[in-house]
Design a protein around this motif. Structure first.
Motif, mmCIF file in Angstrom:
data_model
loop_
_atom_site.group_PDB
_atom_site.id
_atom_site.type_symbol
_atom_site.label_atom_id
_atom_site.label_comp_id
_atom_site.label_asym_id
_atom_site.label_seq_id
_atom_site.Cartn_x
_atom_site.Cartn_y
_atom_site.Cartn_z
ATOM 1 N N GLY A 152 0.778 -1.233 0.000
ATOM 2 C CA GLY A 152 0.000 0.000 0.000
ATOM 3 C C GLY A 152 0.806 1.277 0.000
ATOM 4 O O GLY A 152 1.872 1.376 -0.611
ATOM 5 N N TYR A 153 0.303 2.282 0.727
ATOM 6 C CA TYR A 153 0.826 3.640 0.675
ATOM 7 C C TYR A 153 2.303 3.719 1.053
ATOM 8 O O TYR A 153 3.127 4.264 0.302
ATOM 9 N N HIS A 193 -2.712 -2.892 -4.883
ATOM 10 C CA HIS A 193 -4.000 -2.230 -4.651
ATOM 11 C C HIS A 193 -3.818 -0.720 -4.519
ATOM 12 O O HIS A 193 -2.703 -0.231 -4.313
ATOM 13 N N ARG A 194 -4.913 -0.015 -4.662
ATOM 14 C CA ARG A 194 -4.956 1.420 -4.387
ATOM 15 C C ARG A 194 -5.666 1.596 -3.064
ATOM 16 O O ARG A 194 -6.837 1.262 -2.915
ATOM 17 N N GLY A 195 -4.943 2.112 -2.078
ATOM 18 C CA GLY A 195 -5.482 2.236 -0.735
ATOM 19 C C GLY A 195 -6.285 3.502 -0.530
ATOM 20 O O GLY A 195 -6.496 4.311 -1.439
ATOM 21 N N GLU A 215 -5.559 6.059 1.571
ATOM 22 C CA GLU A 215 -4.813 7.293 1.821
ATOM 23 C C GLU A 215 -4.743 8.136 0.542
ATOM 24 O O GLU A 215 -4.391 7.610 -0.533
ATOM 25 N N PRO A 216 -5.046 9.436 0.606
ATOM 26 C CA PRO A 216 -5.064 10.270 -0.603
ATOM 27 C C PRO A 216 -3.748 10.261 -1.375
ATOM 28 O O PRO A 216 -3.742 10.279 -2.607
ATOM 29 N N GLY A 217 -2.630 10.220 -0.665
ATOM 30 C CA GLY A 217 -1.341 10.262 -1.332
ATOM 31 C C GLY A 217 -1.031 9.036 -2.163
ATOM 32 O O GLY A 217 -0.205 9.103 -3.083
ATOM 33 N N HIS A 218 -1.694 7.934 -1.866
ATOM 34 C CA HIS A 218 -1.385 6.703 -2.590
ATOM 35 C C HIS A 218 -1.706 6.839 -4.074
ATOM 36 O O HIS A 218 -0.956 6.372 -4.933
ATOM 37 N N ARG A 219 -2.803 7.480 -4.381
ATOM 38 C CA ARG A 219 -3.201 7.649 -5.782
ATOM 39 C C ARG A 219 -2.137 8.413 -6.563
ATOM 40 O O ARG A 219 -1.778 8.038 -7.688
ATOM 41 N N LEU A 249 -6.207 -4.155 -7.312
ATOM 42 C CA LEU A 249 -7.411 -4.070 -6.494
ATOM 43 C C LEU A 249 -7.645 -2.638 -6.032
ATOM 44 O O LEU A 249 -6.714 -1.840 -5.962
ATOM 45 N N ALA A 250 -8.896 -2.345 -5.683
ATOM 46 C CA ALA A 250 -9.246 -1.063 -5.060
ATOM 47 C C ALA A 250 -10.310 -1.356 -4.009
ATOM 48 O O ALA A 250 -11.500 -1.388 -4.300
#
Length: 350
Positions: A263-264, A288-290, A292-296, A308-309
């Motif tokens: 993740g992030y 996956h995309r978690g 937390e906003p910064g992960h994107r 995954l999301a």
């Protein structure tokens, strides 16, 4: 003489990639109907340099460490939780413990340095590089020697995975305060405002989030003039476990071992690894995309398409473990489906 992390990764076998894509085109299905699974299987064939890619032997290393920035009130939980959760991993009670059992995967636990030392735990490698990092609000999180030791701890974990015959490496983390580290790393490496990256981490309130944002903004302003490259940025605002993950990703690429990024925090480490050694990029898959906003934004910067999301925010490699069956299915479909010729089926619906 260059540092070990600057040494080139294993090359991708472009011939195997072309052969695998050609096989996908002959399998008994409409062309492209298995979507990204087709490209995943072909990419794995090119990385593993074999016609039939496989991912039956999975290795998981969890790196645990504390962060000095936690003393600034940026987390909802005290630092003692890092050691308590490490003990929970060792007892088999954490989410990743459950998932590793179901994957029949070794779960290696590495204590890089806790603020509150714990008694030796069975099955845990206690390295004791430092008693956690320093608070990076006013100074660097790590000395150069500590950062080097953490990078090397990741490299050594990969060596153990290779010796065990692993076909996929997964790294996870545990450390109270590490979303603040990931946020500061992201802000500096991506040149993005903290407000676009900061998140709730381990369950902060709205008031706590505002405080966390202000603290990290001060951190970024303090370190920006000196964060000249990824390694120095990692030393200044990273964590021992983040550095270990970055070192592991680089070493895996050098050893020819595909990686599934969690993740992030793990993706922040992946960005550091790719900035330190661009060859690493080809060896990373993203689970996956978690939440937390910064992960994107990190995923966008890495041109990464996660599998995954699910709005996960747990860390500890749980998202990566959940995604393993998809990668395994991609391999099995590629290897075991019949071609049109084998099945005596007309290929007209391709």
């Amino acid at each position: 003489m260059s540092a070990w992390w600057q040494h080139p990764a294993q090359p991708v076998d472009r011939g195997r990639l072309a052969q695998a894509l050609a096989r996908e085109a002959q399998l008994t299905k409409p062309a492209g109907s298995l979507g990204r699974l087709e490209q995943i299987a072909a990419t794995l064939a090119s990385l593993q340099r074999r016609a039939a890619p496989r991912l039956e032997r999975i290795w998981i290393s969890i790196f645990a460490a504390d962060h000095g920035i936690a003393t600034e009130g940026v987390s909802a939980f005290p630092q003692e939780v890092t050691g308590q959760m490490l003990a929970n991993f060792a007892r088999g009670g954490a989410a990743i413990s459950v998932l590793a059992r179901h994957l029949n995967a070794p779960l290696e636990l590495v204590d890089l340095g806790l603020a509150h030392a714990v008694a030796p735990l069975p099955g845990v490698r206690h390295l004791g590089i430092a008693a956690g990092t320093e608070s990076f609000l006013h100074g660097a999180a790590m000395t150069a020697a500590q950062c080097d030791a953490a990078l090397s701890a990741g490299q050594e974990a990969v060596q153990r995975a290779v010796e065990d015959g692993a076909e996929l490496f997964i790294g996870g983390e545990m450390g109270i305060g590490n979303t603040s580290s990931a946020c500061a790393l992201s802000a500096l490496l991506l040149d993005q405002p903290v407000s676009e990256l900061v998140g709730l981490g381990t369950g902060l309130t709205a008031l706590g989030l505002r405080h966390k944002t202000r603290v990290i903004e001060r951190v970024v302003a303090h370190h920006r003039p000196h964060a000249n490259d990824a390694l120095e940025t990692l030393r200044r605002v990273g964590g021992l476990e983040v550095a270990a993950l970055a070192g592991a990703y680089i070493a895996a690429a050098q050893k020819g071992l595909p990686v599934l990024v969690d993740g992030y925090i793990s993706t922040a480490a992946a960005l550091c690894a790719v900035r330190m050694n661009a060859d690493v990029h080809s060896w990373l898959f993203y689970s996956h995309r978690g939440a937390e906003p910064g992960h994107r934004l990190l995923l966008q910067a890495l041109d990464a398409e996660p599998l995954l999301a699910l709005d996960l925010r747990l860390g500890e490699a749980s998202g990566a473990a959940l995604a393993v069956p998809l990668l395994q299915a991609a391999c099995r479909l590629h290897n075991e489906m019949a071609t049109f010729a084998e099945a005596a089926v007309s290929g007209s619906f391709k």
